[in-house]
Design a protein around this motif. Sequence first.
Motif, PDB file in Angstrom:
ATOM      1  N   ILE A  26       0.833  -1.204   0.000  1.00  0.00           N
ATOM      2  CA  ILE A  26       0.000   0.000   0.000  1.00  0.00           C
ATOM      3  C   ILE A  26       0.870   1.257   0.000  1.00  0.00           C
ATOM      4  O   ILE A  26       0.598   2.223  -0.713  1.00  0.00           O
ATOM      5  N   GLU A  27       1.944   1.229   0.799  1.00  0.00           N
ATOM      6  CA  GLU A  27       2.826   2.386   0.885  1.00  0.00           C
ATOM      7  C   GLU A  27       3.540   2.642  -0.442  1.00  0.00           C
ATOM      8  O   GLU A  27       3.654   3.791  -0.889  1.00  0.00           O
ATOM      9  N   GLU A  76       1.007   4.134  -2.997  1.00  0.00           N
ATOM     10  CA  GLU A  76       0.636   5.528  -2.737  1.00  0.00           C
ATOM     11  C   GLU A  76       1.786   6.491  -3.020  1.00  0.00           C
ATOM     12  O   GLU A  76       1.550   7.633  -3.410  1.00  0.00           O
ATOM     13  N   LYS A  77       3.030   6.034  -2.860  1.00  0.00           N
ATOM     14  CA  LYS A  77       4.178   6.918  -3.052  1.00  0.00           C
ATOM     15  C   LYS A  77       4.707   6.903  -4.492  1.00  0.00           C
ATOM     16  O   LYS A  77       5.103   7.933  -5.022  1.00  0.00           O
ATOM     17  N   GLU A  78       4.728   5.722  -5.133  1.00  0.00           N
ATOM     18  CA  GLU A  78       5.406   5.585  -6.419  1.00  0.00           C
ATOM     19  C   GLU A  78       4.488   5.186  -7.577  1.00  0.00           C
ATOM     20  O   GLU A  78       4.795   5.495  -8.734  1.00  0.00           O
ATOM     21  N   SER A 116      -5.265  -6.072  -5.478  1.00  0.00           N
ATOM     22  CA  SER A 116      -6.543  -5.381  -5.580  1.00  0.00           C
ATOM     23  C   SER A 116      -7.303  -5.411  -4.260  1.00  0.00           C
ATOM     24  O   SER A 116      -7.869  -4.392  -3.833  1.00  0.00           O
ATOM     25  N   ARG A 117      -7.308  -6.573  -3.589  1.00  0.00           N
ATOM     26  CA  ARG A 117      -8.064  -6.707  -2.343  1.00  0.00           C
ATOM     27  C   ARG A 117      -7.527  -5.790  -1.263  1.00  0.00           C
ATOM     28  O   ARG A 117      -8.298  -5.101  -0.569  1.00  0.00           O
ATOM     29  N   HIS A 118      -6.207  -5.732  -1.092  1.00  0.00           N
ATOM     30  CA  HIS A 118      -5.634  -4.917  -0.024  1.00  0.00           C
ATOM     31  C   HIS A 118      -5.712  -3.420  -0.341  1.00  0.00           C
ATOM     32  O   HIS A 118      -5.911  -2.594   0.566  1.00  0.00           O
ATOM     33  N   LEU A 119      -5.555  -3.056  -1.627  1.00  0.00           N
ATOM     34  CA  LEU A 119      -5.661  -1.639  -1.985  1.00  0.00           C
ATOM     35  C   LEU A 119      -7.096  -1.135  -1.821  1.00  0.00           C
ATOM     36  O   LEU A 119      -7.322  -0.028  -1.328  1.00  0.00           O
ATOM     37  N   LYS A 120      -8.055  -1.959  -2.241  1.00  0.00           N
ATOM     38  CA  LYS A 120      -9.454  -1.565  -2.078  1.00  0.00           C
ATOM     39  C   LYS A 120      -9.836  -1.484  -0.608  1.00  0.00           C
ATOM     40  O   LYS A 120     -10.628  -0.627  -0.208  1.00  0.00           O
ATOM     41  N   ALA A 121      -9.268  -2.392   0.234  1.00  0.00           N
ATOM     42  CA  ALA A 121      -9.558  -2.361   1.670  1.00  0.00           C
ATOM     43  C   ALA A 121      -9.052  -1.078   2.314  1.00  0.00           C
ATOM     44  O   ALA A 121      -9.596  -0.633   3.330  1.00  0.00           O
ATOM     45  N   SER A 122      -7.988  -0.490   1.705  1.00  0.00           N
ATOM     46  CA  SER A 122      -7.455   0.762   2.259  1.00  0.00           C
ATOM     47  C   SER A 122      -8.090   1.991   1.617  1.00  0.00           C
ATOM     48  O   SER A 122      -7.629   3.115   1.839  1.00  0.00           O
TER      49      SER A 122
END
Length: 414
Positions: free
Chosen positions: A33-34, A37-39, A66-72
């Motif tokens: 996720i980090e 969001e940064k790169e 996709s699952r973890h990005l959507k969860a965030s």
Amino acid sequence: MEATANGVMSILHKNRGRKPANALDPKLALNIIEIYEKELINYNFCHATDVLAEDKGIFVSVSTVSRHLKASGIRSPKAKRRPKKHRSRNARKREGELVQMDASSYDWLGNDSYLHLHGAVDDATGRILALHFEKEETFEGYCELMFQMNQDGHLPREIYTDGRTVFAYDSKTKKKLTLDEELTGKVERQPHFARALRETKILLIIAKSAQAKGGIERLWETLQDRLPKDMKRKGINSIEQANEFLRQYIPYYNRKFSVQAASMEKAYLPKQDLAAFQLTFAIHETRKLDSGLSFSYRGQKYRLPISKDNKEIPASPHDTITVATSKHIGMQVLFKGLVIKPEPLNTQPKESIIHISQPDNSTNCLPSETLIKPKNKTNSPWFGYTEIFYSKKLRDDISAAQLSPYQGDIIADY
């Protein structure tokens, strides 16, 4: 026996409450996720998964990312559009049988340059066969595609493209041949690229809609989403660097997105000799020889040499020749099966009429005479003659020195 002893608890799974063995490490999920969001912001999830594997060594599936990005709270930037209805056609069965060709104008470098990416994709497999950047959609850009495909041994039998003037003239405005002209074997005037394809025995097919050549249109959709981000990540900011990068990008794309053709047999044409191929895919224009066996081309005079390979060139005045030009071959003349290098002639520019400066006429002109100035000043030797010259009354009463402000020896030259 065990089920009777444990009662209802026996139906519960033994791994209940345990962490799954294939569960993603929470620290790795936070790292993904980090990084995104940064790169990798504005990367679609499939593209982001590829970059994580190639650049970061993080090998996870697209669904996991996709699952973890959507969860965030992150959503994919790629919009989902309703597809337009159109009648589909079957892809060709053999690789190399048909190639779709087109160009796409887009801000590929992210600096508002809006280059044109010329591309060729195989219809049976979806493989990219050639890519090339130019500032505009040009004849030279499509020729570079042909040179790339010939070099790799991927010359197709048919080319499917749109109705740009590079490929076909507008049938509504061009002059049609009469039946008598067709019977005599006369061929309609074609664009240079269409003429070169005909000489190479490659069939040109003009599509009536964008959906008809859906393979190349889908390619542009994918490349416009991925290629600018990849080039920016690699620090590419010029058209020369971009064309160099495409050489390694094409194999990478084909490994990921190409599919197997229905038939294992390949239908590519044999590889052509490079010099002859470049001569065919050049700009061809006709000229006629004058009485000195010379011709003019773009403001320069040229002549044919007397012989080629110790054989006399059988040229005569008024013969028609073909002048072929390109950045690869320079200038060549095609005449009766010969390829001839013309010789430039050093011609002198046309001499303009010499302007004669007016001398001091204080002693040679009558005090009362005035110069007649024409409306349009020219370098004519008659410019500057006095009014007394045109007077009938004084015609027999004046001397030769009074006719003009010029000296007598200058008048004698005329």
